[in-house]
Structures are given as structure tokens and as C-alpha cells.
Design a protein around this motif. Structure first.
Motif, short mmCIF file in Angstrom:
data_model
loop_
_atom_site.label_atom_id
_atom_site.label_comp_id
_atom_site.label_asym_id
_atom_site.label_seq_id
_atom_site.Cartn_x
_atom_site.Cartn_y
_atom_site.Cartn_z
N ALA A 1 0.84 -1.12 0.14
CA ALA A 1 0.22 0.01 -0.07
C ALA A 1 0.61 1.46 0.04
O ALA A 1 0.96 2.08 -0.61
CB ALA A 1 -1.22 -0.23 1.27
N VAL B 1 1.53 2.68 -3.85
CA VAL B 1 0.58 3.49 -4.47
C VAL B 1 0.79 3.78 -4.78
O VAL B 1 0.56 4.90 -6.21
CB VAL B 1 -0.79 3.39 -4.18
N PHE C 1 1.17 -5.10 -10.17
CA PHE C 1 1.28 -4.41 -9.27
C PHE C 1 3.25 -3.25 -10.03
O PHE C 1 3.32 -3.08 -10.03
CB PHE C 1 1.68 -4.30 -8.30
N LEU D 1 -2.39 3.11 -11.89
CA LEU D 1 -2.52 3.08 -10.87
C LEU D 1 -4.35 2.09 -12.06
O LEU D 1 -4.59 0.52 -11.74
CB LEU D 1 -3.01 2.98 -9.89
#
Length: 259
Positions: free
Chosen positions: A126, A129, A148, A137
Motif C-alpha cells: 500500500a 501506491v 503491480f 493505477l
């Protein structure tokens, strides 16, 4: 976990790389010899290849096991290429992303694969991000750790970083955020191969006239195979192979002075 392979060299049928060797990627899908985590790679597979004069690669990906796809057997018998990236997948977590989660991932001339897992996914990732613009994203085609990782690598490539820097810095980002992660990354543009060894096995075989193969594990017992040390970035071209160390972020943390 996964198993993956990239090749640069004289044009050959894909089957010569992926099916015919005694310990080929096909066999590694159910009987890998050196895989440290997981036992069966049956959660999808894919192959990407380059066909001159088109600089952009073609891909064939499926969500099921490679051994169950008869169309794949036909494909690799007749398609030839001098630049290939292929992978068989063992999912980190169950999901519904189907073939979108299967490597190789692609953008423009790039093909990418991740062999490993992000520890504590998705919570541990997280903090990273914010490194991606919202549109990138939202453009993720799969909700997996590997997708990712690819998004962060691609963001760096688009910003102008060279492949070794883009892979190395991405590995260090994840190693800092989720230290137990396994981050063997594999990238090609059809002219070079760049890879990292971080937490699992990586090997290469280079011989003039036979090309260069970089793989999770050797697909035969040729003595030319050499293991890449852990914490290393590899760069290969038709001219040769270069290895450079990757610094572990944990090693850079200053220690309290002795008192």
C-alpha cells in the motif's frame, strides 16, 4: 511462485526452447527441479515473441495449465523467433483475473515477468501506491502482485530509466516495504534481457552461435549453465552477459554506535 525464461539468439521454433528440452518450461509446470516455494505452476501461462520486421511482440496467454492447451503445442511447433519470453504461473493468492494475470505482461516493445511474491500482499504494498499516477493505477489489467510490480517498472521505463535501473530500483522499493518478498524480475525488448535474482533461483547460459537463455532454472544439464548470485541484476545481449550486485535496503540502515 512461477518459472520463467527469456531467450535471445538465432531464430528457432518456440518448441525448441519451451517443450523439447528434458526439463523444459512445460515440464517445470508440474515438476520443477529447483523451485523453492510452491510445487505446481498450473495457474496460467504465457509466451511472448518478436517477429521481424515488427518491433512489437505477439503474446499467447491462458488461465489454465500449459499441459492442457493443445493449441499451444501447435503454436510452438511452427512459430519461430530470435527473442522470446515465457512463463508458467503459480498464483500468490486466488483471484478471478484469468489470463490477464499471466505473464508476460506487455507494453509497447516490452515484455515482463515476475517470479516470486510480495510478502503481505496487498497490505504491505500500500505505501507504494502513491508512486503511480492515478491513471496508471486504474489501468492495471489484473489485481495481482506481479501486475503491480510491472506497473512500477513500466512507470520507470516511461520516465527514461534504463532497464537495469528500472528493475533494480523497483526491487529495492519492494524489499524496503515488504522485506520478505521474492523479486526475480525478467524484462526484454527483443534486443536485450534484464533480470534480477532476489529470493529465488536464476540461471543463464550463453554461447556464441546458440544465443543466450536466462531462466529460473536450467532446462537441461548443459555444463554451460551458470547460476546468478542472489541480490544481483543481470543484463544480457547478443554480445554477452553482465552481472552487478543489488544492494539490500536493510543493509543500508545505520546501526546504533557502540557505547
Amino acid at each position: 511462485m512461477c518459472r520463467h525464461l527469456a531467450y535471445l539468439g538465432p531464430e528457432v521454433p518456440l518448441g525448441r526452447l519451451l517443450v523439447e528440452p528434458p526439463h523444459s518450461l512445460l515440464r517445470q509446470s508440474w515438476a520443477p527441479r529447483r523451485q523453492r516455494y510452491g510445487t505446481v505452476n498450473a495457474d496460467g501461462f504465457g509466451v511472448g515473441w518478436y517477429a521481424s520486421p515488427d518491433p512489437l511482440p505477439a503474446r499467447y496467454r491462458r488461465a489454465g495449465p500449459i499441459w492442457a492447451d493443445l493449441s499451444f503445442a501447435d503454436l510452438v511447433r511452427v512459430v519461430r523467433s530470435g527473442a522470446v519470453l515465457a512463463a508458467v504461473r503459480d498464483a500468490t493468492l486466488a483471484g478471478a483475473d484469468a489470463e490477464a494475470a499471466a505473464a508476460p505482461f506487455a507494453s509497447g516493445r516490452w515484455l515482463f515477468s515476475h517470479n516470486g511474491a510480495i510478502a503481505g500482499w496487498p497490505d504491505a504494498a500500500a505505501p507504494l501506491v502513491s508512486a503511480l499516477p492515478p491513471v496508471e493505477l486504474l489501468s492495471l489489467q489484473a489485481r495481482t502482485d506481479s501486475a503491480f510490480v510491472w506497473a512500477l517498472v513500466l512507470h520507470r521505463l516511461r520516465a527514461g530509466e534504463d532497464p537495469a535501473e528500472a528493475l533494480g530500483e523497483t526491487v529495492r522499493q519492494f524489499a524496503g516495504a515488504a522485506p520478505a518478498s521474492r523479486l526475480n524480475l525478467l524484462l526484454t525488448d527483443g534486443e536485450t534481457i534484464t533480470a534480477t535474482a532476489w529470493g529465488d533461483t536464476l540461471w543463464y547460459r550463453a554461447e556464441p552461435g546458440r544465443g543466450t537463455v536466462v531462466a529460473s532454472e536450467p532446462y537441461d544439464d548443459d555444463p554451460l549453465w551458470q547460476e546468478v548470485p542472489d541480490r544481483t541484476v543481470l543484463t544480457a545481449s547478443r554480445a554477452g552477459v553482465l552481472l552487478a550486485p543489488l544492494e539490500d535496503p536493510a543493509a543500508a540502515i545505520p546501526k546504533e554506535p557502540c557505547r
